[in-house]
Design an enzyme around this catalytic site. Structure first.
Site, PDB file in Angstrom:
ATOM      1  N   HIS A 246       5.878  -0.773  -2.717  1.00 19.20           N
ATOM      2  CA  HIS A 246       5.413   0.023  -3.860  1.00 19.20           C
ATOM      3  C   HIS A 246       5.598   1.521  -3.645  1.00 19.20           C
ATOM      4  O   HIS A 246       5.045   2.322  -4.407  1.00 19.20           O
ATOM      5  CB  HIS A 246       3.942  -0.298  -4.178  1.00 19.20           C
ATOM      6  CG  HIS A 246       3.768  -1.637  -4.833  1.00 19.20           C
ATOM      7  ND1 HIS A 246       2.560  -2.290  -4.909  1.00 19.20           N
ATOM      8  CD2 HIS A 246       4.672  -2.457  -5.438  1.00 19.20           C
ATOM      9  CE1 HIS A 246       2.731  -3.451  -5.541  1.00 19.20           C
ATOM     10  NE2 HIS A 246       3.992  -3.572  -5.852  1.00 19.20           N
TER      11      HIS A 246
ATOM     12  N   GLY B  57      -5.638  -8.912   2.961  1.00 13.00           N
ATOM     13  CA  GLY B  57      -6.230  -8.003   1.974  1.00 13.00           C
ATOM     14  C   GLY B  57      -5.441  -7.798   0.705  1.00 13.00           C
ATOM     15  O   GLY B  57      -5.394  -6.688   0.195  1.00 13.00           O
TER      16      GLY B  57
ATOM     17  N   ASN C 240       0.822  -1.208   0.000  1.00 14.47           N
ATOM     18  CA  ASN C 240       0.000   0.000   0.000  1.00 14.47           C
ATOM     19  C   ASN C 240       0.860   1.263   0.000  1.00 14.47           C
ATOM     20  O   ASN C 240       1.904   1.307   0.639  1.00 14.47           O
ATOM     21  CB  ASN C 240      -0.936   0.005   1.209  1.00 14.47           C
ATOM     22  CG  ASN C 240      -1.904  -1.164   1.171  1.00 14.47           C
ATOM     23  OD1 ASN C 240      -2.032  -1.813   0.131  1.00 14.47           O
ATOM     24  ND2 ASN C 240      -2.564  -1.443   2.272  1.00 14.47           N
TER      25      ASN C 240
HETATM   26  P1  OAD Z   1      -6.301  -5.756  -5.091  1.00 19.89           P
HETATM   27  O1  OAD Z   1      -7.316  -4.716  -5.372  1.00 19.89           O
HETATM   28  O2  OAD Z   1      -5.742  -6.531  -6.220  1.00 19.89           O
HETATM   29  O3  OAD Z   1      -6.896  -6.815  -4.061  1.00 19.89           O
HETATM   30  C1  OAD Z   1      -7.520  -6.402  -2.889  1.00 19.89           C
HETATM   31  C2  OAD Z   1      -7.814  -7.643  -2.088  1.00 19.89           C
HETATM   32  O4  OAD Z   1      -8.388  -7.242  -0.860  1.00 19.89           O
HETATM   33  C3  OAD Z   1      -8.801  -8.608  -2.741  1.00 19.89           C
HETATM   34  O5  OAD Z   1      -8.300  -9.934  -2.639  1.00 19.89           O
HETATM   35  C4  OAD Z   1     -10.082  -8.441  -1.906  1.00 19.89           C
HETATM   36  O6  OAD Z   1     -10.826  -9.642  -1.818  1.00 19.89           O
HETATM   37  C5  OAD Z   1      -9.509  -8.056  -0.564  1.00 19.89           C
HETATM   38  N1  OAD Z   1     -10.387  -7.244   0.302  1.00 19.89           N
HETATM   39  C6  OAD Z   1     -11.276  -6.288  -0.056  1.00 19.89           C
HETATM   40  N2  OAD Z   1     -11.839  -5.722   1.024  1.00 19.89           N
HETATM   41  C7  OAD Z   1     -11.270  -6.328   2.101  1.00 19.89           C
HETATM   42  C8  OAD Z   1     -11.404  -6.166   3.512  1.00 19.89           C
HETATM   43  N3  OAD Z   1     -12.239  -5.269   4.029  1.00 19.89           N
HETATM   44  N4  OAD Z   1     -10.659  -6.972   4.314  1.00 19.89           N
HETATM   45  C9  OAD Z   1      -9.817  -7.901   3.794  1.00 19.89           C
HETATM   46  N5  OAD Z   1      -9.641  -8.080   2.482  1.00 19.89           N
HETATM   47  C10 OAD Z   1     -10.344  -7.311   1.642  1.00 19.89           C
HETATM   48  O7  OAD Z   1      -5.146  -5.028  -4.226  1.00 19.89           O
HETATM   49  P2  OAD Z   1      -3.652  -5.491  -3.989  1.00 19.89           P
HETATM   50  O8  OAD Z   1      -3.552  -6.972  -3.886  1.00 19.89           O
HETATM   51  O9  OAD Z   1      -3.125  -4.676  -2.867  1.00 19.89           O
HETATM   52  O10 OAD Z   1       0.192  -1.732  -7.389  1.00 19.89           O
HETATM   53  O11 OAD Z   1      -2.984  -5.014  -5.334  1.00 19.89           O
HETATM   54  C11 OAD Z   1      -1.618  -5.153  -5.509  1.00 19.89           C
HETATM   55  C12 OAD Z   1      -1.085  -4.030  -6.345  1.00 19.89           C
HETATM   56  O12 OAD Z   1      -1.813  -3.944  -7.571  1.00 19.89           O
HETATM   57  C13 OAD Z   1      -1.253  -2.641  -5.748  1.00 19.89           C
HETATM   58  O13 OAD Z   1      -0.249  -2.334  -4.796  1.00 19.89           O
HETATM   59  C14 OAD Z   1      -1.175  -1.770  -6.940  1.00 19.89           C
HETATM   60  C15 OAD Z   1      -2.051  -2.543  -7.891  1.00 19.89           C
HETATM   61  O14 OAD Z   1      -1.789  -2.363  -9.241  1.00 19.89           O
HETATM   62  C16 OAD Z   1       0.697  -0.603  -7.919  1.00 19.89           C
HETATM   63  O15 OAD Z   1       0.025   0.399  -8.075  1.00 19.89           O
HETATM   64  C17 OAD Z   1       2.129  -0.697  -8.286  1.00 19.89           C
END
Ligand code: OAD
Length: 242
Positions: free
Chosen positions: A117, A186, A100
């Site tokens: 990141h 998450g 994040n």
């Molecule tokens: P994603 O948007 O890909 O995934 C978010 C995850 O959080 C999903 O698996 C949801 O099911 C879960 N989720 C949603 N609400 C939740 C909650 N209240 N509690 C627990 N889990 C929850 O986000 P990231 O995996 O962080 O990179 O994405 C990785 C990277 O992709 C980011 O850092 C960004 C993006 O492109 C860059 O910008 C370089």
């Protein structure tokens, strides 16, 4: 909740957390993927690549200013606060690795942390070595310029097509080579770094816990998967009576 898991967490010899956008969902910050995800409404190639910035730095900065305003107006939630409280207990036996860029872990008190990141609240010059904190201010002039060489400043974040800071990744892997438990919260794992880090820890014997509202790329490799909001599950797990 789960007394056995609470005991594992509290009695871990060394402990790591890996977090993604879902941790900040309860703070009102949209995740990237899913129905309301940022990448549903914006194209990464227009806004989050070096080519996009070279083509239209003002457009990229306007998008980042919008996100900076959103994140600086948000408050850390119970998941961020619990992670900071756990760090206070574990001290040097603890590491947080976050994807994040929203600054909420820091504002909740996390310090033993690698922001793989980068951060929305730092900038770096496209030309010279200048790097600086960049707090959000409503009256900022866009795009900002380097105070040393007057070239463009860019957000100090990792864009698509860019590589991770190898010192950060080495530090994370070193720590993960000697942890008893890794808690992944998450993240979808669609950007593969968290899966790679958790796999590494698992090869070195760590117990992997996956906390997410839905199944993710982490689920198949986790020893335990808990379904629900990070801001509810983690505080309950940490404060469970033993
Ligand atoms: P994603 O948007 O890909 O995934 C978010 C995850 O959080 C999903 O698996 C949801 O099911 C879960 N989720 C949603 N609400 C939740 C909650 N209240 N509690 C627990 N889990 C929850 O986000 P990231 O995996 O962080 O990179 O994405 C990785 C990277 O992709 C980011 O850092 C960004 C993006 O492109 C860059 O910008 C370089």
């Amino acid at each position: 909740m789960d007394v056995e898991l609470t005991r594992r967490l509290r009695e871990a010899r060394r402990l790591a957390f890996i977090t993604g956008a879902g941790v900040s969902a309860e703070s009102g910050i949209p995740t990237f993927r899913g129905a309301q995800g940022l990448w549903r409404n914006f194209r990464p190639e227009d806004l989050a690549t070096p080519t996009a910035f070279a083509r239209d730095p003002l457009l990229v900065w306007q998008w980042y200013e919008w996100r900076r305003a959103l994140c600086s107006g948000a408050e850390p939630n119970a998941a961020h606060k619990t992670i900071a409280a756990i760090e206070a207990d574990f001290s040097e036996r603890f590491l947080l690795i976050t994807q994040n860029v929203d600054g909420l872990h820091f504002r909740a008190g996390s310090r033993r942390m690698i922001e793989v990141h980068g951060s929305l609240f730092r900038v770096r010059c496209v030309s010279c070595q200048h790097r600086a904190e960049h707090p959000y201010r409503t009256e900022s002039r866009l795009p900002p310029r380097c105070p040393l060489c007057d070239n463009l400043l860019r957000p100090d974040v990792v864009w698509f097509g860019e590589t991770y800071d190898q010192i950060d990744i080495r530090r994370a892997l070193d720590f993960l080579s000697d942890v008893s438990l890794v808690c992944v919260l998450g993240t979808s794992g669609m950007v593969p770094m968290p899966v790679h880090l958790a796999e590494h820890a698992r090869q070195y014997g760590a117990y992997i816990v996956d906390i997410n509202t839905a199944e993710s790329a982490l689920t198949p490799m986790a020893d335990r998967s808990l379904r629900g909001a990070a801001a509810e599950i983690l505080p309950a797990l940490w404060s469970e009576q033993l």
